[in-house]
Write a protein that holds these residues in place. Structure first.
Motif, PDB file in Angstrom:
ATOM      1  N   GLN A 272       0.828  -1.213   0.000  1.00 26.95           N
ATOM      2  CA  GLN A 272       0.000   0.000   0.000  1.00 26.95           C
ATOM      3  C   GLN A 272       0.864   1.265   0.000  1.00 26.95           C
ATOM      4  OE1 GLN A 272      -3.496  -0.058  -0.162  1.00 26.95           O
ATOM      5  NE2 GLN A 272      -2.955  -2.175  -0.689  1.00 26.95           N
ATOM      6  N   ARG A 273       2.124   1.127  -0.365  1.00 25.75           N
ATOM      7  CA  ARG A 273       3.062   2.259  -0.483  1.00 25.75           C
ATOM      8  C   ARG A 273       3.259   2.966   0.855  1.00 25.75           C
ATOM      9  NH1 ARG A 273       4.601   4.410  -5.083  1.00 25.75           N
ATOM     10  NH2 ARG A 273       4.316   6.573  -4.409  1.00 25.75           N
ATOM     11  N   MET A 274       3.451   2.193   1.904  1.00 24.41           N
ATOM     12  CA  MET A 274       3.705   2.746   3.224  1.00 24.41           C
ATOM     13  C   MET A 274       5.205   2.696   3.526  1.00 24.41           C
ATOM     14  SD  MET A 274       0.757   3.514   4.554  1.00 24.41           S
ATOM     15  CE  MET A 274      -0.904   3.286   3.934  1.00 24.41           C
ATOM     16  N   GLU A 275       5.715   3.770   4.099  1.00 24.99           N
ATOM     17  CA  GLU A 275       7.077   3.784   4.608  1.00 24.99           C
ATOM     18  C   GLU A 275       7.012   3.463   6.097  1.00 24.99           C
ATOM     19  OE1 GLU A 275      10.833   6.885   5.286  1.00 24.99           O
ATOM     20  OE2 GLU A 275       8.905   7.612   4.527  1.00 24.99           O
ATOM     21  N   ILE A 276       7.527   2.298   6.479  1.00 23.25           N
ATOM     22  CA  ILE A 276       7.457   1.845   7.868  1.00 23.25           C
ATOM     23  C   ILE A 276       8.546   2.538   8.676  1.00 23.25           C
ATOM     24  CG2 ILE A 276       7.543  -0.144   9.409  1.00 23.25           C
ATOM     25  CD1 ILE A 276       6.567  -1.857   7.048  1.00 23.25           C
ATOM     26  N   LEU A 277       8.126   3.350   9.636  1.00 27.70           N
ATOM     27  CA  LEU A 277       9.058   4.135  10.441  1.00 27.70           C
ATOM     28  C   LEU A 277       9.522   3.373  11.678  1.00 27.70           C
ATOM     29  CD1 LEU A 277       7.154   7.542  10.290  1.00 27.70           C
ATOM     30  CD2 LEU A 277       9.024   6.788   8.824  1.00 27.70           C
ATOM     31  N   SER A 278       8.619   2.644  12.316  1.00 24.17           N
ATOM     32  CA  SER A 278       8.987   1.877  13.500  1.00 24.17           C
ATOM     33  C   SER A 278       7.953   0.781  13.712  1.00 24.17           C
ATOM     34  CB  SER A 278       9.064   2.770  14.746  1.00 24.17           C
ATOM     35  OG  SER A 278       7.799   3.339  15.030  1.00 24.17           O
ATOM     36  N   ALA A 279       8.332  -0.208  14.497  1.00 25.96           N
ATOM     37  CA  ALA A 279       7.428  -1.321  14.794  1.00 25.96           C
ATOM     38  C   ALA A 279       7.683  -1.804  16.207  1.00 25.96           C
ATOM     39  CB  ALA A 279       7.637  -2.463  13.801  1.00 25.96           C
ATOM     40  N   GLN A 280       6.596  -2.137  16.915  1.00 26.26           N
ATOM     41  CA  GLN A 280       6.723  -2.731  18.248  1.00 26.26           C
ATOM     42  C   GLN A 280       6.031  -4.083  18.206  1.00 26.26           C
ATOM     43  OE1 GLN A 280       4.377  -1.680  21.907  1.00 26.26           O
ATOM     44  NE2 GLN A 280       6.348  -0.832  22.550  1.00 26.26           N
ATOM     45  N   ILE A 281       6.796  -5.117  18.425  1.00 34.26           N
ATOM     46  CA  ILE A 281       6.287  -6.485  18.354  1.00 34.26           C
ATOM     47  C   ILE A 281       6.204  -7.033  19.774  1.00 34.26           C
ATOM     48  CG2 ILE A 281       6.605  -8.765  17.329  1.00 34.26           C
ATOM     49  CD1 ILE A 281       6.317  -6.355  15.373  1.00 34.26           C
ATOM     50  N   SER A 282       5.030  -7.414  20.196  1.00 33.93           N
ATOM     51  CA  SER A 282       4.845  -7.903  21.566  1.00 33.93           C
ATOM     52  C   SER A 282       3.976  -9.157  21.532  1.00 33.93           C
ATOM     53  CB  SER A 282       4.172  -6.830  22.438  1.00 33.93           C
ATOM     54  OG  SER A 282       4.910  -5.621  22.404  1.00 33.93           O
ATOM     55  N   THR A 283       4.449 -10.197  22.207  1.00 40.92           N
ATOM     56  CA  THR A 283       3.682 -11.446  22.308  1.00 40.92           C
ATOM     57  C   THR A 283       3.653 -11.847  23.764  1.00 40.92           C
ATOM     58  OG1 THR A 283       4.473 -12.110  20.120  1.00 40.92           O
ATOM     59  CG2 THR A 283       3.457 -13.809  21.495  1.00 40.92           C
ATOM     60  N   THR A 284       2.460 -12.051  24.282  1.00 44.33           N
ATOM     61  CA  THR A 284       2.331 -12.460  25.683  1.00 44.33           C
ATOM     62  C   THR A 284       2.781 -13.899  25.840  1.00 44.33           C
ATOM     63  OG1 THR A 284       0.085 -13.345  25.570  1.00 44.33           O
ATOM     64  CG2 THR A 284       0.317 -10.957  25.822  1.00 44.33           C
TER      65      THR A 284
ATOM     66  N   GLU B  83      10.620 -17.804   6.623  1.00 45.33           N
ATOM     67  CA  GLU B  83      10.915 -19.011   5.841  1.00 45.33           C
ATOM     68  C   GLU B  83      11.991 -19.864   6.502  1.00 45.33           C
ATOM     69  OE1 GLU B  83      11.865 -17.477   2.009  1.00 45.33           O
ATOM     70  OE2 GLU B  83       9.759 -17.249   1.397  1.00 45.33           O
ATOM     71  N   LEU B  84      12.812 -19.237   7.332  1.00 45.93           N
ATOM     72  CA  LEU B  84      13.825 -19.979   8.074  1.00 45.93           C
ATOM     73  C   LEU B  84      13.270 -20.531   9.382  1.00 45.93           C
ATOM     74  CD1 LEU B  84      16.901 -17.625   7.507  1.00 45.93           C
ATOM     75  CD2 LEU B  84      16.648 -19.979   6.668  1.00 45.93           C
ATOM     76  N   GLU B  85      11.941 -20.389   9.578  1.00 44.16           N
ATOM     77  CA  GLU B  85      11.243 -20.894  10.761  1.00 44.16           C
ATOM     78  C   GLU B  85      11.779 -20.247  12.045  1.00 44.16           C
ATOM     79  OE1 GLU B  85      11.462 -25.166  10.634  1.00 44.16           O
ATOM     80  OE2 GLU B  85       9.793 -25.277   9.214  1.00 44.16           O
ATOM     81  N   LEU B  86      11.977 -18.931  11.940  1.00 43.08           N
ATOM     82  CA  LEU B  86      12.440 -18.154  13.096  1.00 43.08           C
ATOM     83  C   LEU B  86      11.342 -17.195  13.516  1.00 43.08           C
ATOM     84  CD1 LEU B  86      16.045 -17.347  11.822  1.00 43.08           C
ATOM     85  CD2 LEU B  86      15.385 -19.106  13.482  1.00 43.08           C
ATOM     86  N   SER B  87      11.202 -17.004  14.811  1.00 41.67           N
ATOM     87  CA  SER B  87      10.185 -16.104  15.351  1.00 41.67           C
ATOM     88  C   SER B  87      10.825 -14.783  15.755  1.00 41.67           C
ATOM     89  CB  SER B  87       9.514 -16.731  16.584  1.00 41.67           C
ATOM     90  OG  SER B  87       8.841 -17.919  16.229  1.00 41.67           O
ATOM     91  N   ILE B  88      10.134 -13.691  15.436  1.00 43.12           N
ATOM     92  CA  ILE B  88      10.610 -12.360  15.816  1.00 43.12           C
ATOM     93  C   ILE B  88       9.962 -12.000  17.146  1.00 43.12           C
ATOM     94  CG2 ILE B  88      10.697  -9.925  15.174  1.00 43.12           C
ATOM     95  CD1 ILE B  88      10.486 -10.818  12.250  1.00 43.12           C
ATOM     96  N   VAL B  89      10.776 -11.904  18.189  1.00 37.79           N
ATOM     97  CA  VAL B  89      10.283 -11.583  19.525  1.00 37.79           C
ATOM     98  C   VAL B  89      10.185 -10.065  19.710  1.00 37.79           C
ATOM     99  CG1 VAL B  89      10.754 -11.800  21.997  1.00 37.79           C
ATOM    100  CG2 VAL B  89      11.252 -13.711  20.445  1.00 37.79           C
ATOM    101  N   LEU B  90      11.166  -9.352  19.156  1.00 33.19           N
ATOM    102  CA  LEU B  90      11.215  -7.898  19.301  1.00 33.19           C
ATOM    103  C   LEU B  90      11.881  -7.337  18.055  1.00 33.19           C
ATOM    104  CD1 LEU B  90      10.998  -5.292  21.102  1.00 33.19           C
ATOM    105  CD2 LEU B  90      13.276  -5.845  21.955  1.00 33.19           C
ATOM    106  N   ALA B  91      11.346  -6.241  17.534  1.00 29.91           N
ATOM    107  CA  ALA B  91      11.951  -5.576  16.373  1.00 29.91           C
ATOM    108  C   ALA B  91      12.085  -4.092  16.662  1.00 29.91           C
ATOM    109  CB  ALA B  91      11.093  -5.798  15.131  1.00 29.91           C
ATOM    110  N   LYS B  92      13.238  -3.525  16.304  1.00 28.25           N
ATOM    111  CA  LYS B  92      13.457  -2.082  16.411  1.00 28.25           C
ATOM    112  C   LYS B  92      13.839  -1.577  15.028  1.00 28.25           C
ATOM    113  CE  LYS B  92      14.350  -1.496  21.281  1.00 28.25           C
ATOM    114  NZ  LYS B  92      15.009  -0.609  22.275  1.00 28.25           N
ATOM    115  N   ILE B  93      12.975  -0.733  14.486  1.00 25.64           N
ATOM    116  CA  ILE B  93      13.142  -0.245  13.124  1.00 25.64           C
ATOM    117  C   ILE B  93      13.567   1.213  13.183  1.00 25.64           C
ATOM    118  CG2 ILE B  93      12.039  -0.021  10.870  1.00 25.64           C
ATOM    119  CD1 ILE B  93      12.108  -2.890  12.086  1.00 25.64           C
ATOM    120  N   SER B  94      14.634   1.553  12.469  1.00 26.24           N
ATOM    121  CA  SER B  94      15.111   2.942  12.466  1.00 26.24           C
ATOM    122  C   SER B  94      15.616   3.285  11.086  1.00 26.24           C
ATOM    123  CB  SER B  94      16.233   3.118  13.494  1.00 26.24           C
ATOM    124  OG  SER B  94      16.712   4.437  13.472  1.00 26.24           O
ATOM    125  N   THR B  95      15.203   4.454  10.562  1.00 26.63           N
ATOM    126  CA  THR B  95      15.604   4.898   9.235  1.00 26.63           C
ATOM    127  C   THR B  95      16.330   6.224   9.346  1.00 26.63           C
ATOM    128  OG1 THR B  95      13.681   3.832   8.244  1.00 26.63           O
ATOM    129  CG2 THR B  95      14.825   5.467   6.920  1.00 26.63           C
TER     130      THR B  95
END
Length: 895
Positions: free
Chosen positions: A726-738, A841-853
């Motif tokens: 949708q032509r979005m520029e992703i500035l940051s992401a907070q990934i949280s799983t209980t 695809e490598l069957e890895l789970s993302i627990v936390l992501a910090k995105i910075s541009t």
């Protein structure tokens, strides 16, 4: 005489104009030849201006031949062609506008306009781009009185062709009616116009993509000096300023050298573009450095050496223009009468008034040593006043005569100046202008006008350093953890010395933090600092990137991360200094780089470290947070609640609260946590909650997704794919799983299809797209592929370069339960989607992501585990992970 009586010769014009066009092309080609033959900028622009003068004369006289003899005779005493502005100055570049004024007698004006109109058309047809006007003398004088730009263009006017007495009459009336008696007005208006122009093209002469003409220290500042010379001496040649005692021989030599240099740069910019172009873009910087045969050396790229040379010239021009304007702008009579009344004497020779400090000329020979100059600066700091204009000029001259030896007393005075906040930055800027700072800290000479050729920094190293110090001082006024930390610092001289040195190691082959560490040791020894203060300065310089690295790229709620960080810092005092230095360093990078998100991340790390260093547990804060969240959840529930119902809700909330990751609890407000928990409590097991909210404060949109891992496998990469499509520029992401498998993900994006507020229909559209890929109704890979041409064909920003390498770094030490992957790559649409898909695809789970541009490079950090929620320890699997991520980045960038 009427137009019908004119004798027209269309055949001659048809031959004359193509010949003129060809002649202009030949002249531009000849400029390239002269550049290759090492002619100077002044020589080439002067020669080209003379050739354009001849071309204009030919076109003028060519039109005259089309008129009867009697009209020509009448015209010769009624009209004049005058070169003004840059054309009058005689420093034309290949595609400069030709600034002309056609002046005519009032009588018969219509006929003169007809002639002038034909001349203007022929000039345009010949390929000359004109900036012109046709006026009578009274009109020109009225215009000059009302328009400062028009008035200054007349200051260097020259007669090209036509009636000389008419030109002389214009200039006599211009001097009498515009210049005389209005010198202050013209100067003030010219300076105001220049200030406005500088504000539009950068507030410093060390912007990293400067406009050679309009940026501070550019050609327009030289024009301002020439106007001042014309108004003060009657000649626009700066030599007249020297003869009048208003400029030294050395200053004149440096000014002429800079003038020649800037003209040579402007010539090559015009020729390369094939049009008027005065902006020294990144690509042009690289090209010119190559053309000039500049070679990289000593840790500096060729382009960095070229731009350091460029900025040294513009700094010279900017300082001379600023000083000459201040010095020679007529004083207001109120100041002349008022200042002596309120001035008092200090230490025998200093004269202090509310707006300046001065030393009478008869006492200035007493300022004979570095100690004397530093005492003068100390007094300026004490009374919070700047130097008188000619006093700073005197200090600059005296500085060049002094050795770099720093006595114990001189070092003590300098550190005492640094301890006096609220005026440190202003004092240091003056010290830098006069050269005193480089006598005190010789290592600072290396960073003068030093360029860092990347898109992250907006300024040269010296300008960045001074701006960082200004930022640190400004924190004193903040009612925030940062402001409180600054106010609690006891030894601010240590902080400001560290700020002065934190980037002094740039421009060498070795890592600048390691070079800076050695420079800090040398500086501390030079100042004979006590061991604790010496060690603190060295620590702050050596580790000045550590806090930002942890806050922006690591999980600072991890007790192990906090433990190692606090162990490295050691004391509360150092922690406060590092916190302030980090924030000031980021703020000094450029406009908009420091923001609320970065402030919050640093605040969290500072707060956690402060608790650890003081030995306090954060358990009371967590209990208080849980209590406030519970109250908010109860208040938000729409249905009535009984006492029994409230107890049930409280039990559920407390149970859910214990399952939430610590980084989620510390990174969200009470209102946000309670809202999320209410949704978790009310949603059905297989439900996916998606919402979009536009935030006007940041002009960004937050998309929030709450679901379960079992409902939406590979949630992260699917969402990034949907947003990318949708032509979005992703500035940051907070990934949280209980711990019970509930996903609470938040993505902050810039919607590039909407420059202002994002409408509701757009938010709904994106939410539907996200829902489609999470439910499986839409295949995310096919969705991205359908939009691939649109998404991935967008080129990098014109002129965008970076010396920052693309890297994949794997950290298996910083976290007990996660493998950390740091990815540094040039920004491209779809990059985050491709990386996250590869991890899935490598069957890895993302627990936390910090995105910075950072403009042209992203720094993406992923905390990952395998399917068993364990760290990846297998060396072969880690090697494969690094290899595949490198390939992934390459595919996005080049495929």
């Amino acid at each position: 005489m009427t137009t019908a009586s004119c004798k027209t010769l269309p055949t001659e014009r048809a031959l004359r104009l193509p010949a003129a066009r060809q002649r202009l092309d030949e002249l531009r080609q000849q400029i390239s030849i002269r550049i290759a033959q090492h002619s100077t900028g002044l020589q080439i622009t002067s020669w080209f201006s003379e050739q354009v003068d001849d071309l204009l004369n030919q076109l003028w006289n060519g039109i005259l031949t089309e008129y009867p003899t009697e009209f020509r005779a009448e015209l010769s005493s009624a009209i004049a062609l005058i070169a003004v502005g840059g054309t009058g100055r005689g420093d034309l570049a290949p595609y400069s506008d030709i600034d002309l004024l056609i002046v005519h007698r009032t009588a018969g004006g219509e006929r003169w306009h007809e002639f002038a109109a034909q001349f203007v058309r022929d000039c345009w047809d010949a390929g000359l781009k004109l900036g012109h006007s046709t006026r009578s003398i009274p009109d020109a004088i009225r215009m000059a009185r009302d328009d400062t730009q028009f008035a200054t263009s007349l200051l260097e006017a020259r007669l090209l062709v036509g009636h000389k007495p008419l030109f002389d009459d214009l200039m006599r009336k211009f001097q009498w009616n515009v210049v005389r008696g209005r010198l202050h007005t013209i100067l003030s208006s010219s300076i105001a116009e220049r200030d406005k122009e500088q504000a539009a093209h950068g507030a410093t002469n060390q912007e990293l993509e400067p406009d050679v003409k309009r940026s501070p220290g550019g050609l327009r500042d030289i024009h301002l000096i020439r106007w001042l010379s014309q108004l003060r001496t009657g000649s626009s040649d700066p030599e007249a300023l020297r003869l009048a005692g208003l400029m030294t021989r050395d200053e004149l030599l440096r000014l002429v050298t800079a003038y020649d240099y800037l003209l040579s740069i402007r010539l090559t910019l015009h020729l390369a573009a094939g049009r008027a172009n005065d902006v020294l873009t990144r690509s042009e910087q690289v090209r010119i450095a190559q053309d000039r045969g500049i070679e990289a050396s000593g840790g500096q790229l060729a382009v960095e050496k070229f731009m350091q040379e460029y900025f040294r010239h513009t700094s010279t021009v900017s300082e001379l223009a600023t000083r000459l304007v201040r010095k020679h702008l007529p004083s207001r009579w109120q100041d002349v009468l008022w200042r002596p009344v309120v001035t008092h004497r200090v230490d025998t020779i200093y004269r202090i008034s509310p707006d300046q400090i001065d030393v009478p000329r008869r006492f200035r020979n007493q300022l004979a040593s570095l100690e004397d100059l530093l005492r003068l600066y100390w007094s300026a700091a004490m009374y919070k006043v700047p130097f008188a204009d000619d006093l700073e000029e005197f200090v600059s001259t005296r500085t060049r005569e002094l050795p770099e030896t720093l006595t114990v007393e001189a070092g003590r005075i300098f550190l005492d100046i640094l301890s006096r906040s609220r005026c440190v930055s202003r004092i240091l800027r003056s010290m830098y202008r006069t050269g005193v700072l480089e006598l005190v800290l010789p290592c600072f000479r290396h960073v003068r006008c030093l360029l860092q050729f990347n898109q992250y920094h907006h300024f040269t190293v010296d300008e960045h350093t001074l701006r960082a110090i200004e930022a640190a001082e400004s924190f004193a006024e903040l009612q925030s953890p940062l402001g409180e930390a600054f106010r609690e610092i006891r030894h601010r001289d240590v902080l400001f010395l560290a700020l002065l040195l934190h980037d002094a190691g740039k421009g060498y082959e070795e890592d600048h933090s390691e070079v800076g560490r050695r420079l800090a040791i040398e500086a501390a020894q030079r100042f004979r600092m006590a061991s604790y203060h010496r060690d603190t300065v060295v620590f702050l310089v050596h580790k000045h990137l550590m806090m930002a690295h942890l806050a922006f790229r690591r999980d600072t709620t991890d007790p192990d991360v906090l433990l190692r960080f606090t162990h490295d810092v050691g004391t509360v005092d150092r922690l406060r200094m590092l916190y302030v230095l980090t924030a000031a360093d980021i703020t000094g990078v450029g406009p908009g780089v420091w923001n609320e998100w970065k402030a919050e991340l640093l605040d969290n790390l500072f707060s956690g470290a402060m608790q650890a260093l003081s030995g306090n547990s954060d358990m009371p804060q967590m209990i208080d947070l849980q209590s406030r969240v519970l109250s908010a959840v109860v208040d938000e529930l729409s249905r009535p609640t009984t006492g029994e119902e409230k107890e049930r809700i409280a039990k559920v909330v407390k149970q859910l609260f214990t399952t939430l990751p610590r980084h989620y609890l510390q990174g969200n407000s009470v209102e946000r946590i309670s809202s999320d928990l209410r949704i978790v409590m009310e949603r059905r097991p297989d439900e996916i909650h998606i919402s979009g909210r536009y935030e006007p404060e940041t002009n960004s949109v937050e998309y929030r997704i709450i679901t379960r891992e079992s409902v939406a496998e590979g949630c992260f990469h699917k969402i990034t794919g949907a947003l990318t499509s949708q032509r979005m520029e992703i500035l940051s992401a907070q990934i949280s799983t209980t711990t019970e498998g509930v996903i609470i993900d938040s993505f902050r994006v810039n919607d590039i299809d909407h420059s202002n507020e994002v409408p509701q229909f757009r938010l709904d559209e994106v939410c539907r797209t996200i829902r489609g890929v999470l439910t499986g109704e839409t295949n995310v890979n096919q969705l991205v592929e359908r939009r691939r041409r649109m998404i991935f064909s967008r080129p990098l920003i014109a002129g965008q370069f970076s010396d920052l390498p693309e890297q994949v770094l794997i950290d298996n030490e910083s976290s007990e339960r996660c493998t950390i992957v740091d990815i540094f790559a040039h920004d491209r649409p779809g990059l985050l989607y491709s990386i996250s898909r590869q991890l899935f695809e490598l069957e890895l789970s993302i627990v936390l992501a910090k995105i910075s541009t950072h403009l042209d490079q992203v720094v993406d950090v992923f905390y990952i585990t395998d399917r068993r929620h364990q760290k990846i320890n297998d060396p072969e699997r880690l090697q494969k992970l690094e290899l595949l991520l490198h390939e992934c980045i390459s595919r996005v960038n080049y495929g």
